[in-house]
Design an enzyme around this catalytic site. Structure first.
Site, PDB file in Angstrom:
ATOM      1  N   SER A 241      11.342  -4.883   4.621  1.00 57.17           N
ATOM      2  CA  SER A 241      10.974  -3.698   3.850  1.00 57.17           C
ATOM      3  C   SER A 241      11.574  -2.410   4.402  1.00 57.17           C
ATOM      4  O   SER A 241      11.790  -1.456   3.660  1.00 57.17           O
ATOM      5  CB  SER A 241       9.447  -3.571   3.783  1.00 57.17           C
ATOM      6  OG  SER A 241       8.882  -3.567   5.094  1.00 57.17           O
TER       7      SER A 241
ATOM      8  N   ASN B 195       8.040  -8.614  10.565  1.00 57.87           N
ATOM      9  CA  ASN B 195       6.978  -9.346   9.877  1.00 57.87           C
ATOM     10  C   ASN B 195       6.540 -10.573  10.664  1.00 57.87           C
ATOM     11  O   ASN B 195       5.381 -10.988  10.567  1.00 57.87           O
ATOM     12  CB  ASN B 195       7.438  -9.741   8.472  1.00 57.87           C
ATOM     13  CG  ASN B 195       7.500  -8.544   7.542  1.00 57.87           C
ATOM     14  OD1 ASN B 195       6.539  -7.797   7.409  1.00 57.87           O
ATOM     15  ND2 ASN B 195       8.645  -8.343   6.927  1.00 57.87           N
TER      16      ASN B 195
ATOM     17  N   ASP C  99       0.793   4.188   5.390  1.00 54.08           N
ATOM     18  CA  ASP C  99       0.366   2.900   5.945  1.00 54.08           C
ATOM     19  C   ASP C  99       0.601   2.804   7.450  1.00 54.08           C
ATOM     20  O   ASP C  99       0.128   1.873   8.103  1.00 54.08           O
ATOM     21  CB  ASP C  99       1.060   1.736   5.234  1.00 54.08           C
ATOM     22  CG  ASP C  99       2.584   1.788   5.330  1.00 54.08           C
ATOM     23  OD1 ASP C  99       3.116   2.552   6.164  1.00 54.08           O
ATOM     24  OD2 ASP C  99       3.240   1.055   4.574  1.00 54.08           O
TER      25      ASP C  99
ATOM     26  N   HIS D   8       5.708   1.829   7.646  1.00 55.68           N
ATOM     27  CA  HIS D   8       7.030   2.049   7.067  1.00 55.68           C
ATOM     28  C   HIS D   8       7.490   3.505   7.266  1.00 55.68           C
ATOM     29  O   HIS D   8       6.713   4.429   7.005  1.00 55.68           O
ATOM     30  CB  HIS D   8       7.029   1.716   5.573  1.00 55.68           C
ATOM     31  CG  HIS D   8       6.700   0.286   5.296  1.00 55.68           C
ATOM     32  ND1 HIS D   8       5.419  -0.146   5.028  1.00 55.68           N
ATOM     33  CD2 HIS D   8       7.494  -0.810   5.270  1.00 55.68           C
ATOM     34  CE1 HIS D   8       5.433  -1.451   4.829  1.00 55.68           C
ATOM     35  NE2 HIS D   8       6.684  -1.883   4.983  1.00 55.68           N
TER      36      HIS D   8
ATOM     37  N   GLY E 127       8.720  -7.937   3.183  1.00 52.83           N
ATOM     38  CA  GLY E 127       7.918  -9.064   3.633  1.00 52.83           C
ATOM     39  C   GLY E 127       8.712 -10.193   4.249  1.00 52.83           C
ATOM     40  O   GLY E 127       8.121 -11.189   4.681  1.00 52.83           O
TER      41      GLY E 127
END
Length: 224
Positions: free
Chosen positions: A37, A103, A183, A186, A74
């Site tokens: 991502s 991830n 979040d 990111h 992801g």
């Protein structure tokens, strides 16, 4: 004063001509970005992400080059490993940038298995004739000191074992320059130029023709 302005104008003309000549002579190269991502521009328009900024940076001075963004939000190293052979066949890139592993860490997967996946991707890229590049990652300390240290070490071991251009921590400096999205994972839009600079620290030396023109133009602007 007039003489100085004339000299500066002449310098700019020479620098511009040099950049044009470099651009016309630079051989086109294709760069495959295999990421998650962070490279897929999660939470923003694709045109705002660091990969698009990288492509824009190359175009004026190396317009025959291609940037293929095969990043998927992801994605894990296992997923990247399974997708890479088809991507290599389809695009036949000159450079493969591997930006994966985050991830794996966030899901608490085996760091040893992650390293093996990274090493397989490095080998696949090199066997295809491409130059592999590894962008390393770290995870938050709340995963425990033992796991976080083991996780970080795997990138270093893979890079050293296979002698690949390597950025130890791709998100280095993000907190100080742009920060993260809400979040907390990111990078924000404002941080994308810094991601580009971090990537350029290893991509620049591999693409000297493309970056030589950019350097000349920057020097000309400094003398204005």
């Amino acid at each position: 004063m007039f003489v100085r302005l004339l000299m500066l104008q002449r310098y700019r003309i020479v620098a511009a001509l040099t950049a044009i000549l470099l651009a016309s002579s630079a051989s086109g190269q294709s760069v495959l970005i295999l990421g998650d991502s962070i490279s897929a521009a999660y939470g923003m328009e694709k045109t705002q992400g660091w990969v698009h900024l990288f492509e824009q940076k190359l175009q004026p001075y190396c317009n025959n080059s291609r940037v293929i963004n095969a990043s998927v939000s992801g994605e894990t190293t296992a997923g990247g490993k399974s997708r890479l052979p088809e991507l290599l066949d389809a695009h036949q890139p000159d450079i493969v940038v591997i930006e994966l592993g985050g991830n794996d860490g966030l899901r608490g997967l085996s760091p040893i298995a992650m390293r093996r996946n990274l090493e397989t991707m490095i080998t696949l890229a090199r066997d295809s004739g491409a130059t592999p590049v590894l962008l390393g990652m770290r995870i938050p300390p709340n995963y425990g000191p033992q796991y976080t240290k083991l996780f970080e070490q795997q990138f270093q071991l893979a890079a050293q074992q296979h002698d690949v251009p390597f950025v130890p921590f791709f998100l280095e400096g993000i907190l100080e320059h742009g920060g993260f999205q809400q979040d907390g994972i990111h990078p924000a839009i404002e941080a994308q130029p810094l991601l580009l600079r971090n990537a350029e620290s290893v991509l620049g030396p591999i693409l000297p023709d493309c970056y030589a023109g950019s350097d000349e133009a920057a020097k000309a602007d400094e003398h204005v």
